[in-house]
Write a protein that holds these residues in place. Sequence first.
Motif, PDB file in Angstrom:
ATOM      1  N   ALA A 195       0.837  -1.207   0.000  1.00  0.00           N
ATOM      2  CA  ALA A 195       0.000   0.000   0.000  1.00  0.00           C
ATOM      3  C   ALA A 195       0.868   1.252   0.000  1.00  0.00           C
ATOM      4  CB  ALA A 195      -0.936  -0.014   1.198  1.00  0.00           C
ATOM      5  N   ARG A 196       1.918   1.279   0.818  1.00  0.00           N
ATOM      6  CA  ARG A 196       2.823   2.441   0.847  1.00  0.00           C
ATOM      7  C   ARG A 196       3.479   2.639  -0.506  1.00  0.00           C
ATOM      8  NH1 ARG A 196       4.081   0.579   5.882  1.00  0.00           N
ATOM      9  NH2 ARG A 196       5.916  -0.536   5.145  1.00  0.00           N
ATOM     10  N   TYR A 197       3.912   1.563  -1.095  1.00  0.00           N
ATOM     11  CA  TYR A 197       4.564   1.652  -2.399  1.00  0.00           C
ATOM     12  C   TYR A 197       3.605   2.226  -3.438  1.00  0.00           C
ATOM     13  CZ  TYR A 197       7.074   0.430  -6.622  1.00  0.00           C
ATOM     14  OH  TYR A 197       7.707   0.495  -7.820  1.00  0.00           O
ATOM     15  N   LEU A 198       2.393   1.700  -3.472  1.00  0.00           N
ATOM     16  CA  LEU A 198       1.423   2.186  -4.446  1.00  0.00           C
ATOM     17  C   LEU A 198       1.051   3.643  -4.202  1.00  0.00           C
ATOM     18  CD1 LEU A 198      -0.899  -0.920  -4.850  1.00  0.00           C
ATOM     19  CD2 LEU A 198       0.723   0.014  -6.524  1.00  0.00           C
ATOM     20  N   ASP A 199       1.017   4.055  -2.945  1.00  0.00           N
ATOM     21  CA  ASP A 199       0.743   5.461  -2.629  1.00  0.00           C
ATOM     22  C   ASP A 199       1.852   6.371  -3.147  1.00  0.00           C
ATOM     23  OD1 ASP A 199      -1.657   4.917  -1.403  1.00  0.00           O
ATOM     24  OD2 ASP A 199      -0.827   4.964   0.651  1.00  0.00           O
ATOM     25  N   VAL A 207       3.791   5.777  -5.817  1.00  0.00           N
ATOM     26  CA  VAL A 207       3.922   5.720  -7.272  1.00  0.00           C
ATOM     27  C   VAL A 207       2.940   6.711  -7.888  1.00  0.00           C
ATOM     28  CG1 VAL A 207       3.635   4.251  -9.303  1.00  0.00           C
ATOM     29  CG2 VAL A 207       4.646   3.311  -7.239  1.00  0.00           C
ATOM     30  N   ARG A 208       3.448   7.579  -8.708  1.00  0.00           N
ATOM     31  CA  ARG A 208       2.574   8.520  -9.410  1.00  0.00           C
ATOM     32  C   ARG A 208       2.010   7.802 -10.637  1.00  0.00           C
ATOM     33  NH1 ARG A 208       6.851  12.098  -7.760  1.00  0.00           N
ATOM     34  NH2 ARG A 208       5.995  13.546  -6.237  1.00  0.00           N
ATOM     35  N   PRO A 209       0.795   8.164 -11.055  1.00  0.00           N
ATOM     36  CA  PRO A 209       0.208   7.502 -12.236  1.00  0.00           C
ATOM     37  C   PRO A 209       1.113   7.539 -13.458  1.00  0.00           C
ATOM     38  CG  PRO A 209      -1.447   8.793 -11.119  1.00  0.00           C
ATOM     39  CD  PRO A 209      -0.135   9.083 -10.431  1.00  0.00           C
TER      40      PRO A 209
END
Length: 125
Positions: free
Chosen positions: A110-114, A116-118
């Motif tokens: 979840a932290r990683y995905l948060d 990562v910018r689109p």
Amino acid sequence: MKIGELSERTGIPTRMLRYYEQQGLISSRRTSNGYRAYDASDVELASRVRALVQSGLSTRMARIVLDIERQSEQGVPASCSIALAEELAEELTAIEERLSCLKRSRDSVARYLDQVRPAQVREVS
């Protein structure tokens, strides 16, 4: 329904369904031509069995958990041997450890995905 339909509805391979039946986790009745026949309620039960096994329980422990759940639903007073209580306590500790590990993994993802910018997300082929 036949085993193939149960497999389609649950996503569980027929071979695994036969194994679950062999282990006493699910049951079927036999039709006149010898085919296994399952009820609609077996879809939920087979899915529950698979979830228990995928969560790390042995089929033996999954059967015990299912029995405990059935007894609880029927209002049967809880009782077991000292040996089984000790085994269940050990299993509970192992489950807690797996949950802790899963939570850490979930939080990391979840932290990683948060972060990562689109625009940084690219299709991997």
